[in-house]
Structures are given as structure tokens and as C-alpha cells.
Design an enzyme around this catalytic site. Structure first.
Site, short mmCIF file in Angstrom:
data_model
loop_
_atom_site.label_atom_id
_atom_site.label_comp_id
_atom_site.label_asym_id
_atom_site.label_seq_id
_atom_site.Cartn_x
_atom_site.Cartn_y
_atom_site.Cartn_z
N SER A 181 0.80 -1.23 0.00
CA SER A 181 0.00 0.00 0.00
C SER A 181 0.83 1.28 0.00
O SER A 181 0.31 2.34 -0.29
CB SER A 181 -0.96 0.02 1.19
OG SER A 181 -0.26 0.25 2.40
N LYS B 261 0.68 4.48 6.86
CA LYS B 261 0.07 5.33 5.83
C LYS B 261 0.57 6.77 6.01
O LYS B 261 1.07 7.15 7.06
CB LYS B 261 -1.47 5.35 5.95
CG LYS B 261 -2.14 4.00 5.79
CD LYS B 261 -2.17 3.54 4.35
CE LYS B 261 -2.91 2.24 4.17
NZ LYS B 261 -2.17 1.05 4.56
#
Length: 146
Positions: free
Chosen positions: A67, A104
Site C-alpha cells: 500500500s 500510511k
């Protein structure tokens, strides 16, 4: 020492090098034509001093997944995480979200917080009051194997 393993990250406590200095050649490494050997100036380099600013608040985690590939965080990379750094907009953070750890980019705007992946195959995550959410630490360095 292994601390915790989740689906996306595996955490370790640092085993500090105890003042072991490694040879360091401060010449710059040319990706073009090599420089003459007599230009080398050998110094000593401590990876602890380079990578860890706050020993008590620093941990390592190994990345699992894709990701964050756009930010240069690839599967099996080792992250250096400092829990003493204040989380701010655009920092890459390790977060605990609804029972799982994730890494993230933080996006803060108009009182909202989003966790932004760096891969178009993944969707941003809006953090709400309903989430069990903690920003666990800020990524300061990434260690890669070649």
C-alpha cells in the site's frame, strides 16, 4: 527482539550497536565514472547516531504489503519508527486502526484526518470517532535490502 506481529507490520525493539563504529568513506559514491582511490577519506559512522534520535522511543517494524510503494516502502522493508515525534500533515505514520497496525501518510485538512496509501490500488481511510485509532509513531527512515 520481536514485540508484535500484525497482518501488515512486524515490530522489533532495536538492539543498539553499543558504540560500534563502521568505516565510512565520505567521498560520495559515483553512479557514473569511478573516482581515483586516493580521494577516499575514511571516517567512522555509527548507524545508531544516524538512524536513531531517541533510543527510548524508537522501534523497528517490517512492512508487509504494497500500500505504500509510491512512498518507497516496499514489502519486507524495515522501518525506523520514532514515537516521540509529533504527528503532522504529510508525515508517514504507523497507526493502530480498529485492531490492526498499518503504515500510511497522514492527511489532515479542515478538522478531518485521513490515512492516505501511496498506491492507487488502495483507497484512503477517513478516521472517524467510531474508529479505535491511535497514531503509534512516525517513520523516520527505511532500510532496504538490495
Amino acid at each position: 527482539m520481536l514485540l508484535h506481529r500484525s497482518e501488515s507490520l512486524t515490530f522489533f525493539t532495536p538492539d543498539h550497536f553499543s558504540n560500534i563504529d563502521i568505516p565510512f568513506f565520505d567521498t560520495g559514491i559515483s553512479a557514473g565514472f569511478p573516482s581515483p582511490a586516493e580521494d577516499f577519506k575514511q571516517q567512522r559512522l555509527s548507524l545508531d547516531r544516524e538512524l536513531i534520535k531517541n533510543k527510548e522511543a524508537t522501534f523497528f517494524a517490517r512492512v508487509s504489503g504494497q500500500s505504500m510503494i509510491g512512498a518507497g516502502l516496499d514489502d519486507n522493508d524495515l522501518l525506523v519508527i520514532d514515537r516521540s515525534i509529533n504527528p503532522t500533515h504529510n508525515k508517514i505514520a504507523v497507526c493502530f486502526l480498529d485492531g490492526e497496525f498499518t503504515v500510511k501518510r497522514l492527511k489532515m485538512s479542515d478538522g478531518e484526518l485521513w490515512l492516505q496509501p501511496e498506491n492507487p490500488s488502495y483507497q484512503p481511510i477517513k478516521i472517524t470517532k467510531e474508529n479505535n485509532f491511535v497514531i503509534w509513531g512516525i517513520v523516520t527512515n527505511v532500510i532496504k535490502r538490495v
